[in-house]
Design a protein around this motif. Structure first.
Motif, short mmCIF file in Angstrom:
data_model
loop_
_atom_site.label_atom_id
_atom_site.label_comp_id
_atom_site.label_asym_id
_atom_site.label_seq_id
_atom_site.Cartn_x
_atom_site.Cartn_y
_atom_site.Cartn_z
N LYS A 1 -1.92 9.07 -11.91
CA LYS A 1 -1.25 7.78 -10.77
C LYS A 1 -1.14 6.64 -10.77
N ARG B 1 1.17 -0.91 0.16
CA ARG B 1 -0.22 -0.05 0.31
C ARG B 1 1.00 1.29 -0.28
N ASN C 1 -2.44 4.89 -2.88
CA ASN C 1 -4.53 6.03 -2.13
C ASN C 1 -3.20 7.54 -2.16
N THR C 2 -4.16 8.38 -2.87
CA THR C 2 -3.86 9.80 -2.81
C THR C 2 -4.56 10.83 -1.72
N GLU C 3 -3.53 11.78 -1.82
CA GLU C 3 -3.99 13.04 -0.71
C GLU C 3 -3.92 13.72 -1.31
N GLN D 1 1.98 4.28 -9.62
CA GLN D 1 1.41 3.06 -9.59
C GLN D 1 2.36 1.65 -10.07
N THR E 1 1.12 11.56 -2.36
CA THR E 1 0.36 13.01 -1.49
C THR E 1 0.70 14.62 -2.72
N VAL F 1 0.76 5.65 -0.52
CA VAL F 1 -0.05 7.06 -0.29
C VAL F 1 0.91 8.10 -1.34
#
Length: 183
Positions: A124, A110, A142-144, A128, A114, A112
């Protein structure tokens, strides 16, 4: 610290059962859902943990919740055990640790990412793919958004951190100037 050790034991036990029954992901979803409900409902937390309430009442409440939430029989029994052993508040920690065990078993990492602004889908996917190449595992991204990084990306995948943010680059330049290393 002790609660983390206890949570790890419960997570491992549930992981073993989930692996045997080929229901790791299903159990993870149920754990996450219950952890979220516990977090959002102080009344429920109180009802399941307050020593003023008898244990049999807590067990009946947990049984009713299991039916309402449509928990699997294994997860229902698992939650009843946690209530009985006064470990129900460990569910969020158990969920996190179970997820780590499941991810490791399934070869998943996983990450993240940012960014200062919302990332386009092609960006993205590029990130990935690059992470999958570096880690050798399937990556769930996951993006922030964090405008304070100004620009660029900060990528966290487990213990690895790649900080290509403009904020960090400006900070590095500031430190170089402070030390007088500019020629």
């Amino acid at each position: 610290m002790i609660s983390k050790v206890v949570a790890k034991r419960y997570a491992k036990a549930l992981f073993v059962i989930g692996k045997e029954e080929d229901k790791l992901e299903a159990y993870q979803q149920e754990l996450n859902g219950f952890a979220q409900i516990l977090q959002e409902s102080p009344e429920l937390r109180d009802a399941l943990t307050n020593p003023v309430y008898p244990t049999d009442m807590k067990a009946r409440l947990m049984s009713g919740l299991a039916v309402t939430l449509k928990l699997s029989p294994i997860m229902s029994n698992f939650m009843k055990l946690l209530v009985e052993k006064r470990r129900i508040l460990s569910v969020p920690d158990i969920a996190v640790l179970h997820q780590k065990l499941t991810d490791e078993f399934m070869g998943v990492k996983r990450a993240v990412v940012t960014a200062a602004i919302s990332l386009a889908e092609d960006v993205k996917q590029s990130v990935q793919k690059a992470l999958e190449k570096v880690t050798g595992k399937k990556v769930i991204l996951n993006t922030e958004e964090d405008p304070s990084i100004i620009g660029g990306l900060v990528v966290r995948a487990g213990d690895m951190v790649w900080d290509g943010s403009v904020r960090t680059q400006l900070w590095d330049i500031k430190e170089i100037i402070k030390r007088g290393e500019v020629s």
